[in-house]
Design a protein around this motif. Sequence first.
Motif, PDB file in Angstrom:
ATOM      1  N   MET A   1       0.838  -1.167   0.000  1.00  0.00           N
ATOM      2  CA  MET A   1       0.000   0.000   0.000  1.00  0.00           C
ATOM      3  C   MET A   1       0.892   1.242   0.000  1.00  0.00           C
ATOM      4  N   LEU A   2       0.494   2.243  -0.756  1.00  0.00           N
ATOM      5  CA  LEU A   2       1.276   3.468  -0.903  1.00  0.00           C
ATOM      6  C   LEU A   2       0.690   4.586  -0.039  1.00  0.00           C
ATOM      7  N   SER A   3       1.553   5.427   0.480  1.00  0.00           N
ATOM      8  CA  SER A   3       1.123   6.580   1.268  1.00  0.00           C
ATOM      9  C   SER A   3       1.006   7.801   0.357  1.00  0.00           C
ATOM     10  N   GLU A   4       0.464   8.875   0.903  1.00  0.00           N
ATOM     11  CA  GLU A   4       0.432  10.132   0.155  1.00  0.00           C
ATOM     12  C   GLU A   4       1.834  10.523  -0.287  1.00  0.00           C
ATOM     13  N   ARG A   5       2.769  10.407   0.622  1.00  0.00           N
ATOM     14  CA  ARG A   5       4.160  10.780   0.317  1.00  0.00           C
ATOM     15  C   ARG A   5       4.721   9.928  -0.826  1.00  0.00           C
ATOM     16  N   ASP A   6       4.387   8.641  -0.827  1.00  0.00           N
ATOM     17  CA  ASP A   6       4.836   7.771  -1.919  1.00  0.00           C
ATOM     18  C   ASP A   6       4.310   8.277  -3.263  1.00  0.00           C
ATOM     19  N   ILE A   7       3.036   8.625  -3.263  1.00  0.00           N
ATOM     20  CA  ILE A   7       2.407   9.094  -4.508  1.00  0.00           C
ATOM     21  C   ILE A   7       3.090  10.369  -4.991  1.00  0.00           C
ATOM     22  N   VAL A   8       3.214  11.359  -4.104  1.00  0.00           N
ATOM     23  CA  VAL A   8       3.771  12.640  -4.557  1.00  0.00           C
ATOM     24  C   VAL A   8       5.255  12.544  -4.909  1.00  0.00           C
ATOM     25  N   SER A   9       5.946  11.588  -4.331  1.00  0.00           N
ATOM     26  CA  SER A   9       7.360  11.434  -4.693  1.00  0.00           C
ATOM     27  C   SER A   9       7.521  10.713  -6.030  1.00  0.00           C
ATOM     28  N   ARG A  10       6.526   9.946  -6.430  1.00  0.00           N
ATOM     29  CA  ARG A  10       6.636   9.174  -7.673  1.00  0.00           C
ATOM     30  C   ARG A  10       5.907   9.796  -8.860  1.00  0.00           C
ATOM     31  N   VAL A  11       4.973  10.714  -8.604  1.00  0.00           N
ATOM     32  CA  VAL A  11       4.241  11.363  -9.691  1.00  0.00           C
ATOM     33  C   VAL A  11       4.616  12.845  -9.689  1.00  0.00           C
ATOM     34  N   GLN A  12       5.327  13.249 -10.708  1.00  0.00           N
ATOM     35  CA  GLN A  12       5.811  14.628 -10.788  1.00  0.00           C
ATOM     36  C   GLN A  12       4.659  15.622 -10.830  1.00  0.00           C
ATOM     37  N   HIS A  13       4.902  16.778 -10.220  1.00  0.00           N
ATOM     38  CA  HIS A  13       3.968  17.907 -10.234  1.00  0.00           C
ATOM     39  C   HIS A  13       2.677  17.635  -9.466  1.00  0.00           C
ATOM     40  N   VAL A  14       2.706  16.664  -8.564  1.00  0.00           N
ATOM     41  CA  VAL A  14       1.557  16.413  -7.695  1.00  0.00           C
ATOM     42  C   VAL A  14       2.012  16.658  -6.266  1.00  0.00           C
ATOM     43  N   THR A  15       1.274  17.501  -5.571  1.00  0.00           N
ATOM     44  CA  THR A  15       1.572  17.805  -4.179  1.00  0.00           C
ATOM     45  C   THR A  15       0.575  17.084  -3.282  1.00  0.00           C
ATOM     46  N   VAL A  16       0.870  17.018  -2.002  1.00  0.00           N
ATOM     47  CA  VAL A  16      -0.062  16.418  -1.046  1.00  0.00           C
ATOM     48  C   VAL A  16      -1.384  17.177  -1.076  1.00  0.00           C
ATOM     49  N   THR A  17      -1.309  18.496  -1.133  1.00  0.00           N
ATOM     50  CA  THR A  17      -2.533  19.307  -1.177  1.00  0.00           C
ATOM     51  C   THR A  17      -3.369  18.970  -2.403  1.00  0.00           C
ATOM     52  N   ARG A  18      -2.718  18.910  -3.539  1.00  0.00           N
ATOM     53  CA  ARG A  18      -3.427  18.598  -4.790  1.00  0.00           C
ATOM     54  C   ARG A  18      -4.040  17.203  -4.719  1.00  0.00           C
ATOM     55  N   LEU A  19      -3.298  16.238  -4.213  1.00  0.00           N
ATOM     56  CA  LEU A  19      -3.793  14.879  -4.067  1.00  0.00           C
ATOM     57  C   LEU A  19      -5.014  14.852  -3.142  1.00  0.00           C
ATOM     58  N   ARG A  20      -4.949  15.559  -2.041  1.00  0.00           N
ATOM     59  CA  ARG A  20      -6.072  15.578  -1.089  1.00  0.00           C
ATOM     60  C   ARG A  20      -7.313  16.220  -1.702  1.00  0.00           C
ATOM     61  N   VAL A  21      -7.125  17.226  -2.536  1.00  0.00           N
ATOM     62  CA  VAL A  21      -8.270  17.829  -3.241  1.00  0.00           C
ATOM     63  C   VAL A  21      -8.930  16.782  -4.133  1.00  0.00           C
ATOM     64  N   TRP A  22      -8.123  16.042  -4.869  1.00  0.00           N
ATOM     65  CA  TRP A  22      -8.666  15.014  -5.763  1.00  0.00           C
ATOM     66  C   TRP A  22      -9.387  13.918  -4.981  1.00  0.00           C
ATOM     67  N   VAL A  23      -8.873  13.587  -3.803  1.00  0.00           N
ATOM     68  CA  VAL A  23      -9.543  12.598  -2.949  1.00  0.00           C
ATOM     69  C   VAL A  23     -10.880  13.171  -2.482  1.00  0.00           C
ATOM     70  N   ARG A  24     -10.890  14.424  -2.018  1.00  0.00           N
ATOM     71  CA  ARG A  24     -12.146  15.058  -1.574  1.00  0.00           C
ATOM     72  C   ARG A  24     -13.173  15.117  -2.699  1.00  0.00           C
ATOM     73  N   GLN A  25     -12.704  15.345  -3.925  1.00  0.00           N
ATOM     74  CA  GLN A  25     -13.604  15.413  -5.074  1.00  0.00           C
ATOM     75  C   GLN A  25     -14.085  14.023  -5.507  1.00  0.00           C
ATOM     76  N   GLY A  26     -13.475  12.991  -4.946  1.00  0.00           N
ATOM     77  CA  GLY A  26     -13.866  11.631  -5.299  1.00  0.00           C
ATOM     78  C   GLY A  26     -13.201  11.093  -6.550  1.00  0.00           C
ATOM     79  N   TRP A  27     -12.228  11.826  -7.073  1.00  0.00           N
ATOM     80  CA  TRP A  27     -11.533  11.374  -8.283  1.00  0.00           C
ATOM     81  C   TRP A  27     -10.573  10.242  -7.966  1.00  0.00           C
ATOM     82  N   ILE A  28     -10.061  10.226  -6.743  1.00  0.00           N
ATOM     83  CA  ILE A  28      -9.177   9.175  -6.251  1.00  0.00           C
ATOM     84  C   ILE A  28      -9.844   8.624  -4.994  1.00  0.00           C
TER      85      ILE A  28
END
Length: 111
Positions: A1-28
């Motif tokens: 299982m991957l953490s937020e930090r894993d995701i943002v370190s492996r996907v360029q130009h994605v921040t924790v904030t941006r990832l959390r917005v996408w989670v809140r929107q239900g996209w992830i």
Amino acid sequence: MLSERDIVSRVQHVTVTRLRVWVRQGWIRPVAKESQGFSEADMARVALIRDLEDKLGFDEEQVPVLLNLIDQIHGLRAELKTMLDALEALPEEVRATVKLRITKRKPKSRG
């Protein structure tokens, strides 16, 4: 299982904030919401959303429409694979009949 930090370190130009917005929107949809655990498929979806927004210029209203269409395509592919697996289990003469009926139903190509 991957953490937020894993995701943002492996996907360029994605921040924790941006990832959390996408989670809140239900996209992830993290595997484990309470621990924000993500799968490899989630990571691929994050990269897809990033590309849709950053490289292709789709906006916040268009992205969920595209994601829905992509999800539908994946669902249909899974259903088609299930049907093909079921067909493979049938006797050859039944498969030949099904193939013939499918061929007869196909629209003629415009050429």
